[in-house]
Design a protein around this motif. Structure first.
Motif, mmCIF file in Angstrom:
data_model
loop_
_atom_site.group_PDB
_atom_site.id
_atom_site.type_symbol
_atom_site.label_atom_id
_atom_site.label_comp_id
_atom_site.label_asym_id
_atom_site.label_seq_id
_atom_site.Cartn_x
_atom_site.Cartn_y
_atom_site.Cartn_z
ATOM 1 N N ASP A 104 25.492 -3.904 95.338
ATOM 2 C CA ASP A 104 26.021 -2.556 95.497
ATOM 3 C C ASP A 104 25.194 -1.566 94.690
ATOM 4 O O ASP A 104 24.309 -1.928 93.906
ATOM 5 C CB ASP A 104 27.507 -2.494 95.139
ATOM 6 N N THR A 105 25.492 -0.283 94.900
ATOM 7 C CA THR A 105 24.671 0.788 94.313
ATOM 8 C C THR A 105 24.674 0.740 92.799
ATOM 9 O O THR A 105 23.634 0.927 92.152
ATOM 10 C CB THR A 105 25.195 2.147 94.797
ATOM 11 N N TRP A 106 25.842 0.486 92.187
ATOM 12 C CA TRP A 106 25.932 0.502 90.724
ATOM 13 C C TRP A 106 25.210 -0.701 90.113
ATOM 14 O O TRP A 106 24.597 -0.588 89.062
ATOM 15 C CB TRP A 106 27.400 0.531 90.297
ATOM 16 N N ALA A 107 25.273 -1.851 90.794
ATOM 17 C CA ALA A 107 24.550 -3.036 90.301
ATOM 18 C C ALA A 107 23.045 -2.797 90.356
ATOM 19 O O ALA A 107 22.304 -3.184 89.442
ATOM 20 C CB ALA A 107 24.934 -4.263 91.120
ATOM 21 N N ARG A 108 22.580 -2.166 91.427
ATOM 22 C CA ARG A 108 21.151 -1.860 91.533
ATOM 23 C C ARG A 108 20.731 -0.906 90.421
ATOM 24 O O ARG A 108 19.680 -1.095 89.783
ATOM 25 C CB ARG A 108 20.840 -1.251 92.903
ATOM 26 N N LEU A 109 21.538 0.126 90.183
ATOM 27 C CA LEU A 109 21.222 1.076 89.128
ATOM 28 C C LEU A 109 21.172 0.379 87.773
ATOM 29 O O LEU A 109 20.271 0.632 86.964
ATOM 30 C CB LEU A 109 22.247 2.210 89.116
ATOM 31 N N SER A 110 22.102 -0.518 87.531
ATOM 32 C CA SER A 110 22.124 -1.251 86.263
ATOM 33 C C SER A 110 20.833 -2.036 86.059
ATOM 34 O O SER A 110 20.261 -2.043 84.964
ATOM 35 C CB SER A 110 23.320 -2.200 86.224
ATOM 36 N N ARG A 111 20.351 -2.699 87.105
ATOM 37 C CA ARG A 111 19.133 -3.502 87.000
ATOM 38 C C ARG A 111 17.906 -2.636 86.736
ATOM 39 O O ARG A 111 16.925 -3.099 86.145
ATOM 40 C CB ARG A 111 18.932 -4.316 88.279
ATOM 41 N N LEU A 112 17.969 -1.379 87.150
ATOM 42 C CA LEU A 112 16.821 -0.490 86.979
ATOM 43 C C LEU A 112 16.828 0.249 85.645
ATOM 44 O O LEU A 112 15.801 0.779 85.226
ATOM 45 C CB LEU A 112 16.795 0.529 88.134
ATOM 46 N N LEU A 113 17.981 0.299 84.985
ATOM 47 C CA LEU A 113 18.057 0.944 83.676
ATOM 48 C C LEU A 113 17.472 0.031 82.601
ATOM 49 O O LEU A 113 17.537 -1.200 82.702
ATOM 50 C CB LEU A 113 19.514 1.287 83.341
ATOM 51 N N ASP A 114 16.922 0.638 81.548
ATOM 52 C CA ASP A 114 16.209 -0.128 80.540
ATOM 53 C C ASP A 114 17.091 -1.111 79.777
ATOM 54 O O ASP A 114 16.625 -2.142 79.321
ATOM 55 C CB ASP A 114 15.480 0.816 79.562
ATOM 56 N N GLU A 115 18.402 -0.823 79.627
ATOM 57 C CA GLU A 115 19.268 -1.721 78.863
ATOM 58 C C GLU A 115 20.243 -2.508 79.738
ATOM 59 O O GLU A 115 21.081 -3.243 79.229
ATOM 60 C CB GLU A 115 20.035 -0.924 77.804
ATOM 61 N N ARG A 116 20.148 -2.333 81.049
ATOM 62 C CA ARG A 116 20.997 -3.058 81.999
ATOM 63 C C ARG A 116 22.473 -3.028 81.612
ATOM 64 O O ARG A 116 23.091 -4.081 81.357
ATOM 65 C CB ARG A 116 20.523 -4.493 82.160
ATOM 66 N N PRO A 117 23.083 -1.861 81.551
ATOM 67 C CA PRO A 117 24.503 -1.772 81.196
ATOM 68 C C PRO A 117 25.389 -2.388 82.274
ATOM 69 O O PRO A 117 24.957 -2.593 83.421
ATOM 70 C CB PRO A 117 24.738 -0.261 81.094
ATOM 71 N N ASP A 118 26.614 -2.664 81.912
ATOM 72 C CA ASP A 118 27.593 -3.234 82.841
ATOM 73 C C ASP A 118 27.784 -2.287 84.038
ATOM 74 O O ASP A 118 28.102 -1.113 83.850
ATOM 75 C CB ASP A 118 28.923 -3.422 82.111
ATOM 76 N N PRO A 119 27.595 -2.775 85.271
ATOM 77 C CA PRO A 119 27.791 -1.910 86.443
ATOM 78 C C PRO A 119 29.167 -1.270 86.508
ATOM 79 O O PRO A 119 29.338 -0.193 87.090
ATOM 80 C CB PRO A 119 27.562 -2.865 87.623
ATOM 81 N N ARG A 120 30.152 -1.921 85.890
ATOM 82 C CA ARG A 120 31.502 -1.354 85.910
ATOM 83 C C ARG A 120 31.575 -0.060 85.113
ATOM 84 O O ARG A 120 32.385 0.820 85.423
ATOM 85 C CB ARG A 120 32.504 -2.387 85.383
ATOM 86 N N LEU A 121 30.753 0.069 84.081
ATOM 87 C CA LEU A 121 30.673 1.345 83.363
ATOM 88 C C LEU A 121 30.079 2.418 84.267
ATOM 89 O O LEU A 121 30.579 3.537 84.335
ATOM 90 C CB LEU A 121 29.814 1.194 82.105
ATOM 91 N N LEU A 122 29.008 2.053 84.962
ATOM 92 C CA LEU A 122 28.332 3.012 85.833
ATOM 93 C C LEU A 122 29.250 3.479 86.963
ATOM 94 O O LEU A 122 29.183 4.630 87.389
ATOM 95 C CB LEU A 122 27.066 2.385 86.403
ATOM 96 N N GLU A 123 30.113 2.593 87.420
ATOM 97 C CA GLU A 123 31.035 2.949 88.496
ATOM 98 C C GLU A 123 32.031 4.008 88.038
ATOM 99 O O GLU A 123 32.485 4.827 88.834
ATOM 100 C CB GLU A 123 31.767 1.703 88.983
ATOM 101 N N ARG A 124 32.383 3.984 86.739
ATOM 102 C CA ARG A 124 33.280 5.010 86.201
ATOM 103 C C ARG A 124 32.541 6.316 85.924
ATOM 104 O O ARG A 124 33.157 7.372 85.812
ATOM 105 C CB ARG A 124 33.928 4.506 84.907
ATOM 106 N N MET A 125 31.218 6.234 85.790
ATOM 107 C CA MET A 125 30.430 7.404 85.418
ATOM 108 C C MET A 125 29.967 8.232 86.619
ATOM 109 O O MET A 125 29.915 9.457 86.549
ATOM 110 C CB MET A 125 29.204 6.962 84.612
ATOM 111 N N PHE A 126 29.618 7.542 87.714
ATOM 112 C CA PHE A 126 28.933 8.222 88.817
ATOM 113 C C PHE A 126 29.550 7.880 90.164
ATOM 114 O O PHE A 126 30.033 6.757 90.370
ATOM 115 C CB PHE A 126 27.451 7.836 88.828
#
Length: 309
Positions: free
Chosen positions: A2-24
């Protein structure tokens, strides 16, 4: 993926995708992932991409968008209305991530990251120019050519107390980052000194970069015990490479002390305790912030050059 998992893999620290889902939103996450991967933004996404740039999540170079490092993305979010609008229960994951991320940094540090600065007025009895220059917080602040005030990201994130939030002072060239993103407000020296005094009156401890004298200080944080990641790392996790002592230690004149406990209550490092009709300094805990000096109603406490023993 999914989009948030892809974004997580591309970020330098690979944050939890569940955080990104709450952010964006899904569209925002897609834009950020495209920027991180060096892909062109879709024409239908131009307006949203510009909003993400203005909000500080994207940077622009050579006419193309690039994703900011995770630290910048995280701090931008935590200091934004987006975080404030989250239900309190949903903030818990961010609070945990914020602490754990900083604790990893503290464990990897080769020396203390911050250094305590004595509060103004607590070294008036000492000629500090014969010991170390600019050792008082107000003097460190006075050296800065530019100053901006921002909300304390620790207190905003943790939300554990009612201490003032708008008291973190960014100094010098570091102000550009916060002013450009709308996270701070420029101050003149008089305004900045008033912010520093207000923080001290609220019982907050001044801290700056360590070592402050060999490189220009970039920040003066004003820390509490219940929110500050540095103080919590030191007290709750035993992480010694968080905050260095100021080079001073509190000394109590027993003849003038009535053991009222005001200094004990004010000390965020739990360095003092009342034993019978006297106050005892607990070895190794005093970092020389001077809050006990400000709190003492009889003037029995003073700072003297020294290290935690």
């Amino acid at each position: 993926m999914d989009t948030w998992a892809r974004l997580s893999r591309l970020l330098d620290e690979r944050p939890d995708p569940r955080l990104l889902e709450r952010m964006f939103t899904p569209e925002e996450a897609s834009i950020l992932a495209r920027a991180a991967a060096g892909e062109a933004i879709e024409p239908s996404q131009y307006e949203s991409a510009q909003e993400l740039y203005l909000s500080g999540y994207l940077d622009v170079g050579d006419g193309t968008y690039s994703l900011c490092p995770w630290r910048d993305v995280l701090y931008q979010f935590l200091l934004s209305p987006r975080y404030a609008r989250l239900p309190r229960a949903e903030r818990t994951a961010f609070q945990r991530h914020f602490l754990e991320r900083n604790y990893r940094r503290f464990r990897a540090a080769e020396k203390e990251i911050f250094r305590v600065l004595p509060a103004g007025g607590t070294l008036d009895h000492i000629d500090t120019h014969f010991i170390v220059p600019y050792s008082v917080a107000s003097e460190v602040l006075a050296q800065a050519k530019q100053v901006a005030v921002i909300d304390c990201v620790c207190r905003v994130t943790a939300d554990n107390c009612q201490k003032p939030r708008d008291v973190c002072l960014v100094l010098g060239d570091a102000t550009d980052y916060y002013l450009k993103r709308g996270l701070g407000r420029a101050l003149d020296q008089a305004e900045a000194q008033r912010v520093l005094a207000r923080a001290a009156e609220a019982g907050l401890v001044h801290c700056t970069d360590n070592p402050a004298m060999r490189t220009p200080s970039r920040v003066i944080c004003n820390c509490c015990a219940c929110c500050c990641c540095f103080v919590r790392g030191l007290k709750e996790e035993g992480l010694s490479r968080t905050i260095a002592a100021s080079g001073y230690v509190a000394v109590t004149d027993a003849s003038g002390c009535d053991a009222c406990g005001a200094c004990v209550e004010r000390c965020i490092f739990d360095a003092r305790e009342v034993v019978g009709d006297a106050v005892r300094l607990i070895p190794g805990r005093c970092l020389g912030c001077g809050q006990c000096v400000l709190a003492c109603p009889t003037g029995a406490v003073r700072l003297e050059p020294g290290r935690p023993g």
